[in-house]
Write a protein that holds these residues in place. Structure first.
Motif, short mmCIF file in Angstrom:
data_model
loop_
_atom_site.label_atom_id
_atom_site.label_comp_id
_atom_site.label_asym_id
_atom_site.label_seq_id
_atom_site.Cartn_x
_atom_site.Cartn_y
_atom_site.Cartn_z
N ASN A 105 0.88 -1.27 0.12
CA ASN A 105 -0.06 -0.02 -0.10
C ASN A 105 1.03 1.23 0.17
N ALA A 106 0.81 1.88 -1.07
CA ALA A 106 1.93 3.07 -1.25
C ALA A 106 1.60 4.21 -0.08
N LYS A 107 0.33 4.31 0.45
CA LYS A 107 -0.03 5.41 1.44
C LYS A 107 0.73 4.89 2.62
N TRP A 108 0.49 3.62 3.00
CA TRP A 108 1.12 3.07 4.21
C TRP A 108 2.62 3.05 4.06
N PHE A 109 3.34 2.73 3.04
CA PHE A 109 4.60 2.93 3.09
C PHE A 109 5.16 4.35 3.06
N TYR A 110 4.47 5.28 2.65
CA TYR A 110 4.80 6.52 2.75
C TYR A 110 4.76 7.01 4.19
N LYS A 111 3.92 6.56 4.73
CA LYS A 111 3.56 6.94 6.17
C LYS A 111 4.79 6.14 7.27
N ASN A 112 5.11 5.04 6.61
CA ASN A 112 6.07 4.44 7.64
C ASN A 112 7.62 4.11 6.81
#
Length: 203
Positions: free
Chosen positions: A39-46
């Motif tokens: 998940n790109a958004k999850w990866f970005y947040k983490n």
């Protein structure tokens, strides 16, 4: 020689334990977060956590520990003082050490520039060997190596974080980034395109 073997065996074993432990932590993190990283958004947040558990762990722990064990520890073990023979061994070890980092400069097209960029690696190898022999310890060279790699990794992290920010703050780029993750390929923000070459696969 037996006395030196007994003296240097504990550091050797400790280095192996460090490498194994760091590799296990990295592997466990990859397994634990493998699905979430899709998940790109999850990866970005983490991004911070994932970067340092992967690239950071390899560059700042596994890499330098393994390289010191291979290129510096034998030199320190066989030479208790600086001699002509020790100097030759140091040069050979450092040349091979710097040569193994040739891939680090794969983006540099001109060969002469690659050689120029490898000079600091060569000098670092020589200095580390000399320090190790004079102090008869692997820990100072290892500490220097970790600090060196950590400083380089901070630079790389800032660059990658900056590019990730640009991608995720643009709705179109964010969709392409997610598509890249779904297809297990990389996304090049410069061309706003997906790359399907084997070398670019991120999975």
């Amino acid at each position: 020689m037996l006395e030196r073997f007994i003296e240097f065996l504990p550091p050797f074993l400790i280095l192996i334990v460090i490498i194994i432990f760091a590799a296990l932590v990295r592997a466990a993190a990859n397994k634990l977060y493998s699905k979430k990283c899709g998940n790109a958004k999850w990866f970005y947040k983490n991004f911070f956590k994932m970067y340092w558990l992967n690239d950071g762990m390899e560059a700042c722990v596994i890499g330098p520990t393994g390289e010191e064990m291979v290129f510096r520890l034998p030199i320190i073990f066989f030479f208790s003082e600086l001699t002509v023979v020790a100097g030759i061994a140091i040069i050979i070890s450092s040349v091979i050490f710097s040569g193994l980092h040739w891939y680090n400069f794969k983006d540099e097209k001109k060969i002469i520039y690659k050689f120029a960029l490898m000079i600091p690696m060569l000098l670092f190898g020589i200095i580390s060997c000399v320090v190790g022999i004079l102090l008869q310890t692997i820990w100072i060279p290892l500490a220097l190596h970790v600090i060196w790699n950590f400083s380089c990794e901070i630079h790389d992290y800032i660059l990658e974080k900056s590019q990730t920010d640009k991608i995720m703050q643009n709705e179109e780029f964010a969709k392409l980034a997610q598509a890249a993750l779904d297809m297990n390929v990389s996304f090049d923000i410069k061309s706003s395109d997906l790359s399907f070459t084997d070398d670019d696969k991120i999975g």
